[in-house]
Design a protein around this motif. Structure first.
Motif, PDB file in Angstrom:
ATOM      1  N   GLU A 145      47.576  73.559  61.176  1.00 32.47           N
ATOM      2  CA  GLU A 145      47.453  75.036  61.373  1.00 32.47           C
ATOM      3  C   GLU A 145      48.604  75.308  62.522  1.00 32.47           C
ATOM      4  OE1 GLU A 145      42.785  75.373  61.182  1.00 32.47           O
ATOM      5  OE2 GLU A 145      43.623  75.458  63.071  1.00 32.47           O
ATOM      6  N   SER A 146      48.890  74.399  63.665  1.00 34.92           N
ATOM      7  CA  SER A 146      50.019  74.899  64.352  1.00 34.92           C
ATOM      8  C   SER A 146      51.160  74.870  63.665  1.00 34.92           C
ATOM      9  CB  SER A 146      49.755  73.959  65.552  1.00 34.92           C
ATOM     10  OG  SER A 146      48.692  73.877  66.362  1.00 34.92           O
ATOM     11  N   LEU A 195      44.421  78.983  70.296  1.00 36.94           N
ATOM     12  CA  LEU A 195      44.148  78.199  68.931  1.00 36.94           C
ATOM     13  C   LEU A 195      43.035  76.903  69.470  1.00 36.94           C
ATOM     14  CD1 LEU A 195      44.112  77.334  66.064  1.00 36.94           C
ATOM     15  CD2 LEU A 195      46.424  76.173  66.511  1.00 36.94           C
ATOM     16  N   GLY A 235      43.275  79.996  61.944  1.00 38.06           N
ATOM     17  CA  GLY A 235      43.821  79.200  62.687  1.00 38.06           C
ATOM     18  C   GLY A 235      45.584  79.241  62.706  1.00 38.06           C
ATOM     19  N   LEU A 263      46.649  82.178  64.606  1.00 36.81           N
ATOM     20  CA  LEU A 263      46.458  81.662  65.997  1.00 36.81           C
ATOM     21  C   LEU A 263      47.865  80.669  66.413  1.00 36.81           C
ATOM     22  CD1 LEU A 263      42.796  81.308  66.807  1.00 36.81           C
ATOM     23  CD2 LEU A 263      44.252  83.113  66.950  1.00 36.81           C
ATOM     24  N   GLY A 264      48.178  79.988  65.497  1.00 39.06           N
ATOM     25  CA  GLY A 264      49.221  79.124  65.747  1.00 39.06           C
ATOM     26  C   GLY A 264      50.610  80.069  65.907  1.00 39.06           C
TER      27      GLY A 264
END
Length: 294
Positions: free
Chosen positions: A161-162, A224, A245, A248-249
């Motif tokens: 996700e990041s 996150l 996610g 948010l990443g």
């Protein structure tokens, strides 16, 4: 190659005029209070259940500015460990066809982090399609001036996700780009194999609301790792948790590395029905908007 509107008629009316009027009514009923949106979270269930809620997210969009719309939808039917792009050149809707941005698809493919979904996978999935009529309606005065980038999001790890968030963050910085994050919230009931109930809340539906609102509050902080911890703690059945996610990443990169000031706010929450006993079931919906602050 054109992707058909496979869920028309079962999920929303396939009569263009009727659908257009319905969408317009929902948009007019919603307030413009947190825009212009750079990203929105909106539901993807049948419009009978979530159409009014979705209007609050789409009301925050500034169509005169938008030139490209990324649509991140969770994969419901196929096992996918990363993210996949569409092989179609157009998506059909009951209003008008939406053109896919093949140039952006090419850019994303070159990163080596995206696969391609075949047409059957594309047409079987509703998480992206349910946003197309709303997009078409909001953008109808500018329908020759924008493209879409559908992205099917698989079961990503927090690290993925990041990674995808960082990869897409460069596109978030362009005010002409809009990100649509497709997600319903709690799927509660035995048919969903999820019956978490905090009896201190009173009725079951109030427990569900408290659970969802806790997650929504965390999303508003754009944190996150806190959202990941929340999901691990409650296992809340938020089907678009991975697209959220990814957003948010991206937000972490935009704030921590690029210095942007961001604000996310939820504007509407709804449930398909109110659960009172363990034989009931419901799905929750939430609409929110991400803006870049000056």
């Amino acid at each position: 190659m054109t992707r058909r509107a496979t869920h028309a008629g079962s999920w929303y009316s396939d009569y263009g005029r009727e659908l257009s009027e319905q969408l317009n009514d929902w948009l007019v009923s919603a307030d413009l209070s947190h825009g212009p949106a750079r990203a929105i979270i909106a539901p993807h269930a049948g419009y009978t259940y979530c159409g009014a809620c979705g209007g609050f997210a789409y009301r925050q969009v500034s169509p005169a500015v938008v030139k490209r719309i990324f649509i991140l939808g969770p994969s419901h039917h196929v096992r996918l460990r990363g993210c996949a792009l569409s092989i179609a050149s157009k998506y059909k809707t009951p209003l008008y066809n939406l053109k896919i941005d093949t140039e952006i698809n090419s850019q994303l493919e070159k990163t080596g982090q995206f696969s391609w979904m075949d047409m059957k996978t594309d047409e079987d999935e509703h998480s992206i399609e349910m946003h197309l009529p709303y997009i078409a309606k909001v953008m109808e005065d500018y329908k020759e001036q924008f493209t879409i980038v559908p992205i099917l999001v698989g079961s990503l790890s927090p690290e993925q996700e990041s990674m995808y968030g960082e990869l897409l963050s460069q596109y978030f910085t362009d005010p002409q780009n809009l990100f649509v994050i497709s997600s319903d919230f709690c799927h509660w009931g035995q048919r969903f194999r999820y019956t978490y109930y905090d009896k201190s809340c009173g009725p079951i539906y109030k427990s569900i609301e408290k659970l969802d609102k806790e997650g929504m509050d965390i999303i508003e902080t754009l944190n996150l790792s806190a959202f990941t911890d929340y999901l691990r703690k409650y296992n809340n059945t938020i089907c678009g948790r991975h697209p959220i996610g990814v957003m948010l990443g991206a937000a972490k990169v935009l704030r921590d590395k690029m210095g942007y000031k961001l604000s996310f706010k939820f504007l509407k929450y709804a449930q398909s029905s109110q659960c009172h006993n363990m034989n009931d079931s419901s799905v929750s919906y939430a609409s929110g908007s991400l803006v870049f602050e000056n």
